[in-house]
Each structure stands twice: as C-alpha cells, then as structure tokens.
Scaffold this motif. Structure first.
Motif, PDB file in Angstrom:
ATOM      1  N   ALA A 185      47.046  45.398  49.372  1.00  0.00           N
ATOM      2  CA  ALA A 185      46.624  44.228  48.594  1.00  0.00           C
ATOM      3  C   ALA A 185      47.042  44.404  47.140  1.00  0.00           C
ATOM      4  CB  ALA A 185      45.114  44.050  48.677  1.00  0.00           C
ATOM      5  N   LYS A 186      47.438  43.291  46.520  1.00  0.00           N
ATOM      6  CA  LYS A 186      47.918  43.353  45.137  1.00  0.00           C
ATOM      7  C   LYS A 186      47.310  42.209  44.327  1.00  0.00           C
ATOM      8  CE  LYS A 186      52.150  43.811  42.448  1.00  0.00           C
ATOM      9  NZ  LYS A 186      53.613  43.922  42.522  1.00  0.00           N
ATOM     10  N   LEU A 187      46.810  42.542  43.142  1.00  0.00           N
ATOM     11  CA  LEU A 187      46.296  41.549  42.197  1.00  0.00           C
ATOM     12  C   LEU A 187      47.193  41.569  40.968  1.00  0.00           C
ATOM     13  CD1 LEU A 187      44.172  39.530  41.106  1.00  0.00           C
ATOM     14  CD2 LEU A 187      42.886  41.527  40.268  1.00  0.00           C
ATOM     15  N   ILE A 188      47.774  40.417  40.669  1.00  0.00           N
ATOM     16  CA  ILE A 188      48.615  40.257  39.474  1.00  0.00           C
ATOM     17  C   ILE A 188      47.903  39.263  38.566  1.00  0.00           C
ATOM     18  CG2 ILE A 188      50.858  39.561  38.564  1.00  0.00           C
ATOM     19  CD1 ILE A 188      51.914  40.036  41.498  1.00  0.00           C
ATOM     20  N   VAL A 198      46.884  36.838  44.122  1.00  0.00           N
ATOM     21  CA  VAL A 198      46.530  37.870  45.086  1.00  0.00           C
ATOM     22  C   VAL A 198      47.540  37.806  46.229  1.00  0.00           C
ATOM     23  CG1 VAL A 198      44.763  38.726  46.673  1.00  0.00           C
ATOM     24  CG2 VAL A 198      44.086  37.671  44.508  1.00  0.00           C
ATOM     25  N   GLU A 199      48.092  38.954  46.561  1.00  0.00           N
ATOM     26  CA  GLU A 199      49.026  39.065  47.677  1.00  0.00           C
ATOM     27  C   GLU A 199      48.476  40.098  48.646  1.00  0.00           C
ATOM     28  OE1 GLU A 199      52.623  40.329  45.770  1.00  0.00           O
ATOM     29  OE2 GLU A 199      53.035  38.341  44.932  1.00  0.00           O
ATOM     30  N   LYS A 200      48.307  39.678  49.897  1.00  0.00           N
ATOM     31  CA  LYS A 200      47.859  40.620  50.929  1.00  0.00           C
ATOM     32  C   LYS A 200      48.433  40.171  52.265  1.00  0.00           C
ATOM     33  CE  LYS A 200      44.028  43.124  52.789  1.00  0.00           C
ATOM     34  NZ  LYS A 200      42.594  43.316  52.829  1.00  0.00           N
ATOM     35  N   GLY A 201      49.303  41.005  52.801  1.00  0.00           N
ATOM     36  CA  GLY A 201      49.953  40.649  54.062  1.00  0.00           C
ATOM     37  C   GLY A 201      50.734  39.352  53.902  1.00  0.00           C
ATOM     38  N   ASN A 202      50.458  38.393  54.801  1.00  0.00           N
ATOM     39  CA  ASN A 202      51.128  37.094  54.741  1.00  0.00           C
ATOM     40  C   ASN A 202      50.383  36.093  53.878  1.00  0.00           C
ATOM     41  OD1 ASN A 202      53.069  38.045  56.503  1.00  0.00           O
ATOM     42  ND2 ASN A 202      52.000  37.319  58.318  1.00  0.00           N
ATOM     43  N   HIS A 203      49.299  36.515  53.275  1.00  0.00           N
ATOM     44  CA  HIS A 203      48.463  35.605  52.487  1.00  0.00           C
ATOM     45  C   HIS A 203      48.727  35.773  50.994  1.00  0.00           C
ATOM     46  CE1 HIS A 203      46.130  34.643  56.055  1.00  0.00           C
ATOM     47  NE2 HIS A 203      46.056  35.947  56.306  1.00  0.00           N
ATOM     48  N   THR A 204      48.824  34.633  50.325  1.00  0.00           N
ATOM     49  CA  THR A 204      48.966  34.607  48.872  1.00  0.00           C
ATOM     50  C   THR A 204      48.027  33.545  48.328  1.00  0.00           C
ATOM     51  OG1 THR A 204      51.289  35.247  48.998  1.00  0.00           O
ATOM     52  CG2 THR A 204      50.563  34.242  46.950  1.00  0.00           C
ATOM     53  N   MET A 205      47.342  33.887  47.274  1.00  0.00           N
ATOM     54  CA  MET A 205      46.442  32.930  46.628  1.00  0.00           C
ATOM     55  C   MET A 205      46.659  33.027  45.115  1.00  0.00           C
ATOM     56  SD  MET A 205      42.275  32.642  46.648  1.00  0.00           S
ATOM     57  CE  MET A 205      42.043  34.245  45.940  1.00  0.00           C
ATOM     58  N   THR A 206      46.707  31.862  44.470  1.00  0.00           N
ATOM     59  CA  THR A 206      46.835  31.803  43.023  1.00  0.00           C
ATOM     60  C   THR A 206      45.702  30.947  42.476  1.00  0.00           C
ATOM     61  OG1 THR A 206      49.240  31.974  43.201  1.00  0.00           O
ATOM     62  CG2 THR A 206      48.362  31.157  41.112  1.00  0.00           C
ATOM     63  N   LYS A 207      45.021  31.468  41.448  1.00  0.00           N
ATOM     64  CA  LYS A 207      43.930  30.725  40.808  1.00  0.00           C
ATOM     65  C   LYS A 207      44.077  30.805  39.291  1.00  0.00           C
ATOM     66  CE  LYS A 207      39.793  30.242  42.548  1.00  0.00           C
ATOM     67  NZ  LYS A 207      38.426  30.484  43.030  1.00  0.00           N
ATOM     68  N   ARG A 208      43.694  29.728  38.666  1.00  0.00           N
ATOM     69  CA  ARG A 208      43.764  29.623  37.209  1.00  0.00           C
ATOM     70  C   ARG A 208      42.346  29.717  36.651  1.00  0.00           C
ATOM     71  NH1 ARG A 208      47.769  27.003  34.138  1.00  0.00           N
ATOM     72  NH2 ARG A 208      47.054  26.348  32.088  1.00  0.00           N
ATOM     73  N   PHE A 209      42.166  30.508  35.598  1.00  0.00           N
ATOM     74  CA  PHE A 209      40.870  30.680  34.942  1.00  0.00           C
ATOM     75  C   PHE A 209      41.020  30.317  33.469  1.00  0.00           C
ATOM     76  CE2 PHE A 209      40.957  33.315  38.635  1.00  0.00           C
ATOM     77  CZ  PHE A 209      39.696  33.149  39.178  1.00  0.00           C
ATOM     78  N   THR A 210      40.182  29.370  33.021  1.00  0.00           N
ATOM     79  CA  THR A 210      40.262  28.865  31.648  1.00  0.00           C
ATOM     80  C   THR A 210      38.897  28.930  30.995  1.00  0.00           C
ATOM     81  OG1 THR A 210      42.025  27.339  32.311  1.00  0.00           O
ATOM     82  CG2 THR A 210      40.898  26.859  30.249  1.00  0.00           C
ATOM     83  N   LEU A 220      39.555  38.077  49.595  1.00  0.00           N
ATOM     84  CA  LEU A 220      40.937  38.296  50.047  1.00  0.00           C
ATOM     85  C   LEU A 220      41.369  39.738  49.789  1.00  0.00           C
ATOM     86  CD1 LEU A 220      43.464  37.164  51.338  1.00  0.00           C
ATOM     87  CD2 LEU A 220      44.159  36.319  49.095  1.00  0.00           C
ATOM     88  N   LEU A 221      40.974  40.317  48.670  1.00  0.00           N
ATOM     89  CA  LEU A 221      41.352  41.695  48.362  1.00  0.00           C
ATOM     90  C   LEU A 221      40.646  42.699  49.264  1.00  0.00           C
ATOM     91  CD1 LEU A 221      41.384  41.665  44.457  1.00  0.00           C
ATOM     92  CD2 LEU A 221      43.373  41.928  45.970  1.00  0.00           C
ATOM     93  N   SER A 222      39.445  42.362  49.715  1.00  0.00           N
ATOM     94  CA  SER A 222      38.664  43.352  50.461  1.00  0.00           C
ATOM     95  C   SER A 222      38.725  43.204  51.974  1.00  0.00           C
ATOM     96  CB  SER A 222      37.198  43.309  50.009  1.00  0.00           C
ATOM     97  OG  SER A 222      36.657  42.030  50.199  1.00  0.00           O
ATOM     98  N   ASN A 223      39.332  42.168  52.490  1.00  0.00           N
ATOM     99  CA  ASN A 223      39.440  41.992  53.950  1.00  0.00           C
ATOM    100  C   ASN A 223      40.761  42.477  54.476  1.00  0.00           C
ATOM    101  OD1 ASN A 223      36.906  40.975  54.239  1.00  0.00           O
ATOM    102  ND2 ASN A 223      37.554  38.858  54.014  1.00  0.00           N
TER     103      ASN A 223
END
Length: 178
Positions: free
Chosen positions: A91-94, A123-135, A175-178
């Motif tokens: 798992a990778k968090l950028i 977040v990248e993990k396996g075939n899953h990618t998620m992008t979120k914006r925090f403001t 996503l990071l922990s599963n």
C-alpha cells in the motif's frame, strides 16, 4: 493625540518586512486505529509558486525546509495512527501540497486576510486507487497593518488541520489497512 496616532502609523509603515514566512505546523492530532499494515509514504510539494503570504506591496515565500517539516509531521501522524512505514509495502500513500496561501487586503486602518491550505492524498493498493482532496480555509480581520506572526500562525494552524483531516479520513485508513 491625532498627531501621535498619525506618527505611529507612519513609523509602522517604515518597518521592514521579512522576505520569508517561517512556517512550522504541529503534528496532526490522530487517534491510534490499531497496529495496521506497513505502507509506503511519499510527500510532494506540488505548488508552482513558493509564495505563501501575498500582501499589496510585498510577497513572502516559505522558508526552505517547509516540505521536509510537513513530510515529517505526516510521518509522525501515520506512525501515531498505527502504520509502519516501509519502502517495499504493497500500500502506498502519496500526499501532495497543492496550495498554501494567505492573501492580505489592506483597508484604511485595518487589513483582512484569507488563508487556504489544500492537500491531495492518493492511495494505491493492488488494483485500487483513491484520490481525495482536503481543504482548510480561514480568514480574519485586524487593525492597522498585517501582522506577519499572526499570518504565519494561521497558516500553521490550517496546515495542521488539513493534515489531521487527511490522516483521520476513514476511507484512507480502510483502504491502507485492508
């Protein structure tokens, strides 16, 4: 009395303004989720412009090392949350810093400042990618001329708030922990 006030305003206008804003946000306030899986972590300062405080006649850039301090605070928060940082984890968090800005508008005897901090987490993990914006947004109005210390404090607080929101996000944690 009127002349004394005028003299004080003129002298305040003659004070030199620093060239750099000294920013040092606090570590994110997170709750430990448990001993979670190892993750990779990467921080990027994606801002095209390093200017952080924009005043009518002056612009202040952040001091060098801000990106290392933010990355360090994020690492501290991930470890406090229960993650182990490992360069070979699945798992990778950028995290990208997209905006860190305070815009100052001067009035006759006051000023108004509007701040904004924006970070994007991917977040990248396996075939899953998620992008979120925090403001995080903030504003305040104060008498006389801009107080650089107050502007720095507001940006530090908003940066800490943004990091806390990002690290406390349940979707990212899941996503990071599963």
């Amino acid at each position: 009395m009127r002349y004394l006030l005028l003299a004080a305003l003129l002298l305040a206008g003659c004070a030199s303004t620093p060239q750099y804003a000294l920013l040092d946000p606090q570590a994110a306030n997170v709750t430990k989720a448990a001993n979670l899986l190892p993750i990779q972590f990467e921080f990027q300062d994606s801002r095209a412009d390093q200017s952080v405080i924009h005043m009518p006649k002056n612009v202040l850039s952040n001091d060098s090392g801000l990106d290392q301090r933010i990355a360090s605070r994020l690492r501290e928060g991930l470890k406090a949350k229960g993650f182990t940082l490992a360069p070979d984890a699945d798992a990778k968090l950028i995290v990208s810093l997209v905006k860190l800005s305070s815009v100052v508008n001067k009035g006759f005897a006051s000023y108004k400042s509007e701040q904004q901090v924006v970070m994007i987490a991917k977040v990248e993990k396996g075939n899953h990618t998620m992008t979120k914006r925090f403001t995080s947004n903030g504003s305040f109005e104060a008498p006389f001329g801009p107080d650089i210390g107050r502007l720095e404090e507001e940006l530090n607080n908003l940066t800490t708030q943004t990091m806390t929101s990002l690290l406390s996000d349940p979707q990212i944690t899941q996503l990071l922990s599963n």
